[in-house]
Motif scaffolding. Sequence first.
Motif, PDB file in Angstrom:
ATOM      1  N   HIS A   1       0.831  -1.207   0.000  1.00  0.00           N
ATOM      2  CA  HIS A   1       0.000   0.000   0.000  1.00  0.00           C
ATOM      3  C   HIS A   1       0.863   1.254   0.000  1.00  0.00           C
ATOM      4  O   HIS A   1       0.568   2.230  -0.690  1.00  0.00           O
ATOM      5  CB  HIS A   1      -0.938  -0.028   1.208  1.00  0.00           C
TER       6      HIS A   1
ATOM      7  N   GLU B   1      -1.093   4.619  -6.078  1.00  0.00           N
ATOM      8  CA  GLU B   1      -2.521   4.293  -6.075  1.00  0.00           C
ATOM      9  C   GLU B   1      -3.009   3.858  -7.458  1.00  0.00           C
ATOM     10  O   GLU B   1      -3.883   3.006  -7.571  1.00  0.00           O
ATOM     11  CB  GLU B   1      -3.326   5.491  -5.579  1.00  0.00           C
TER      12      GLU B   1
ATOM     13  N   TYR C   1      -2.889   0.046  -7.760  1.00  0.00           N
ATOM     14  CA  TYR C   1      -3.557  -0.855  -6.812  1.00  0.00           C
ATOM     15  C   TYR C   1      -4.313  -1.964  -7.546  1.00  0.00           C
ATOM     16  O   TYR C   1      -4.289  -3.111  -7.130  1.00  0.00           O
ATOM     17  CB  TYR C   1      -4.528  -0.098  -5.902  1.00  0.00           C
ATOM     18  N   GLU C   2      -4.978  -1.602  -8.631  1.00  0.00           N
ATOM     19  CA  GLU C   2      -5.688  -2.623  -9.407  1.00  0.00           C
ATOM     20  C   GLU C   2      -4.698  -3.625  -9.993  1.00  0.00           C
ATOM     21  O   GLU C   2      -4.970  -4.828 -10.040  1.00  0.00           O
ATOM     22  CB  GLU C   2      -6.520  -1.981 -10.518  1.00  0.00           C
TER      23      GLU C   2
ATOM     24  N   TYR D   1      -3.652  -6.002  -7.262  1.00  0.00           N
ATOM     25  CA  TYR D   1      -4.701  -6.982  -7.013  1.00  0.00           C
ATOM     26  C   TYR D   1      -4.733  -8.010  -8.145  1.00  0.00           C
ATOM     27  O   TYR D   1      -4.860  -9.215  -7.901  1.00  0.00           O
ATOM     28  CB  TYR D   1      -6.065  -6.294  -6.862  1.00  0.00           C
TER      29      TYR D   1
ATOM     30  N   PHE E   1      -6.920  -1.905  -0.727  1.00  0.00           N
ATOM     31  CA  PHE E   1      -6.830  -1.077  -1.935  1.00  0.00           C
ATOM     32  C   PHE E   1      -8.131  -0.352  -2.238  1.00  0.00           C
ATOM     33  O   PHE E   1      -8.226   0.367  -3.235  1.00  0.00           O
ATOM     34  CB  PHE E   1      -6.419  -1.929  -3.140  1.00  0.00           C
TER      35      PHE E   1
END
Length: 136
Positions: free
Chosen positions: A75, A80, A83-84, A87, A115
């Motif tokens: 994180h 940011e 983040y996808e 994942y 996230f």
Amino acid sequence: MAAMNPQDALVHLMIAVAAADGQISGIERREFTVLLRTLPVFEGFDESRLMDIAQDCGALLDEDDGIDRIIANVHAAVPETLYETAYALAVEVVSADVEASQPELRLLEMLRDAFELDRLTAGAIEHSARVRYRKL
């Protein structure tokens, strides 16, 4: 521990997801190699460092709050906007084995929360992986 670079954090995440069920399969190891060598997010990654990174990750996983620390490191280290991607990498590793274990599913849930991924985005990522790993 010093701040982690984004690539190392993503490798930690993939290792943690693979190890969530207590073992890292040969299929999951092969998936690491494919992802490291083909995805733009790993461009310039020095594969000779993989063993050291894996040992660092293993040491974290041996701690009581190891998973939480790995998630916090990802994180903090990953922008940011990725983040996808983080994942999706975790889902790819889980999907490589075709059958996801309860600990792996729980870790994916923790990642969705960390996230702040909405259900549609997470579902699309998961569905995409399921489709790619189907067998005849």
